[in-house]
Design a protein around this motif. Structure first.
Motif, PDB file in Angstrom:
ATOM      1  N   GLY A 137       0.818  -1.213   0.000  1.00 53.67           N
ATOM      2  CA  GLY A 137       0.000   0.000   0.000  1.00 53.67           C
ATOM      3  C   GLY A 137       0.845   1.252   0.000  1.00 53.67           C
ATOM      4  O   GLY A 137       0.518   2.243  -0.677  1.00 53.67           O
ATOM      5  N   GLY A 138       1.961   1.240   0.755  1.00 53.97           N
ATOM      6  CA  GLY A 138       2.853   2.392   0.740  1.00 53.97           C
ATOM      7  C   GLY A 138       3.467   2.623  -0.626  1.00 53.97           C
ATOM      8  O   GLY A 138       3.643   3.777  -1.058  1.00 53.97           O
ATOM      9  N   LEU A 139       3.789   1.525  -1.332  1.00 51.32           N
ATOM     10  CA  LEU A 139       4.327   1.667  -2.682  1.00 51.32           C
ATOM     11  C   LEU A 139       3.289   2.272  -3.632  1.00 51.32           C
ATOM     12  O   LEU A 139       3.605   3.131  -4.462  1.00 51.32           O
ATOM     13  N   GLY A 168       5.172  11.732  -1.090  1.00 46.66           N
ATOM     14  CA  GLY A 168       5.453  10.584  -1.945  1.00 46.66           C
ATOM     15  C   GLY A 168       6.802   9.953  -1.642  1.00 46.66           C
ATOM     16  O   GLY A 168       6.931   8.720  -1.559  1.00 46.66           O
ATOM     17  N   VAL A 169       7.807  10.807  -1.478  1.00 43.35           N
ATOM     18  CA  VAL A 169       9.140  10.288  -1.131  1.00 43.35           C
ATOM     19  C   VAL A 169       9.124   9.637   0.255  1.00 43.35           C
ATOM     20  O   VAL A 169       9.773   8.607   0.499  1.00 43.35           O
ATOM     21  N   ALA A 170       8.377  10.224   1.206  1.00 43.46           N
ATOM     22  CA  ALA A 170       8.303   9.672   2.552  1.00 43.46           C
ATOM     23  C   ALA A 170       7.662   8.280   2.547  1.00 43.46           C
ATOM     24  O   ALA A 170       8.143   7.341   3.195  1.00 43.46           O
ATOM     25  N   TYR A 171       6.547   8.124   1.825  1.00 43.56           N
ATOM     26  CA  TYR A 171       5.914   6.810   1.726  1.00 43.56           C
ATOM     27  C   TYR A 171       6.844   5.808   1.031  1.00 43.56           C
ATOM     28  O   TYR A 171       6.916   4.637   1.409  1.00 43.56           O
ATOM     29  N   VAL A 202       4.767   6.151  12.694  1.00 43.88           N
ATOM     30  CA  VAL A 202       5.153   7.013  11.579  1.00 43.88           C
ATOM     31  C   VAL A 202       4.033   7.100  10.536  1.00 43.88           C
ATOM     32  O   VAL A 202       3.687   8.189  10.046  1.00 43.88           O
ATOM     33  N   LEU A 203       3.442   5.944  10.211  1.00 48.30           N
ATOM     34  CA  LEU A 203       2.364   5.951   9.216  1.00 48.30           C
ATOM     35  C   LEU A 203       1.118   6.657   9.735  1.00 48.30           C
ATOM     36  O   LEU A 203       0.386   7.289   8.962  1.00 48.30           O
TER      37      LEU A 203
END
Length: 255
Positions: A137-139, A168-171, A202-203
């Motif tokens: 899901g993060g991807l 986007g970079v963080a995920y 974090v999420l």
């Protein structure tokens, strides 16, 4: 034939008139048994003890013979047909997937509320699957946000592009750690418990930032429920014991 006299001690024969026996020196005079020859004193009679031959056991070495133990496995479960037990280090105490030599249980640990890696609980299997889904899901979210950042840049919306690019970079940065934590949870490594808790917090923070930036969406609600459920399961006493964590009262509802 001349007369002879027999010595009463050694039965040696001497001529009549001889006072002392020439063999043992005893007196041959009937009325003087205590007289001793001045030239040859009488020898005391000492019985000779019988000679007993030594037994074979007396010549055996004093080293105890080697005792062959019963046939069985040596340390580590290797086959042992000969029955000899090989010397080796002391047995290690298993702690849920990792062999820790002479390890003491954590404070408050209860063996009744824990399991081993060989009998992995169903909750650990489900948690591992959930972590893999979180990584996927993060991807997906990272790819979506980076796509929107490209669109915002096309329309020259620098403010929206900046937020979407950073998120986007963080995920995307959480994808690989999520898969590593999933493997650690499956193997029940102690560090995986800490990693899963930090990742969930974090999420959750990412969800709060997303709600502030774009409002509440269905994916935000589902994500928050998933992360809170992961934290609740990791905080249970039985789950903490699996990862060698001491008991706690934080979010502990079942055992």
């Amino acid at each position: 034939m001349a007369d002879v006299i027999v010595c009463g001690r050694c039965s040696a024969r001497s001529w009549v008139g001889t006072q002392f026996c020439y063999v043992c020196g005893g007196s041959l005079t009937p009325n003087d048994q205590g007289v001793v020859s001045p030239g040859q004193p009488p020898m005391p009679f000492v019985p000779v003890p019988p000679v007993i031959p030594p037994t074979p056991q007396q010549f055996a070495p004093s080293i105890a013979p080697a005792v062959r133990p019963p046939a069985g496995p040596v340390f580590g479960g290797a086959p042992n047909p000969g029955g000899f037990i090989a010397a080796g280090p002391p047995p290690t105490q298993p702690w849920y997937g990792a062999a820790v030599p002479n390890a003491a249980p954590p404070p408050g640990y209860s063996a009744a509320s824990s399991a081993t890696a060989a009998a992995r609980p169903t909750g650990i299997v489900i948690l591992t699957v959930v972590e893999i889904l979180i990584g996927l899901g993060g991807l997906y979210v990272a790819n979506d946000l980076l796509g929107w950042a490209y669109v915002s840049n096309y329309y020259q919306d620098s403010e929206a592009m900046g937020v979407e690019l950073v998120m986007g970079v963080a995920y995307l940065a959480t994808v690989i750690p999520t898969f590593v934590i999933a493997w650690g949870l499956w193997s029940m490594r102690p560090w995986a418990w800490i990693g899963a808790c930090l990742l969930a917090f974090v999420l959750l923070g990412f969800e709060v930032i997303g709600v502030i930036a774009w409002g509440v969406e269905t994916t935000d609600v589902l994500g928050a429920i998933t992360y809170l459920s992961v934290l609740a399961y990791l905080s249970m006493k039985s789950t903490r014991a699996l990862f060698r964590r001491s008991p706690t009262t934080f979010m502990q509802g079942a055992h």
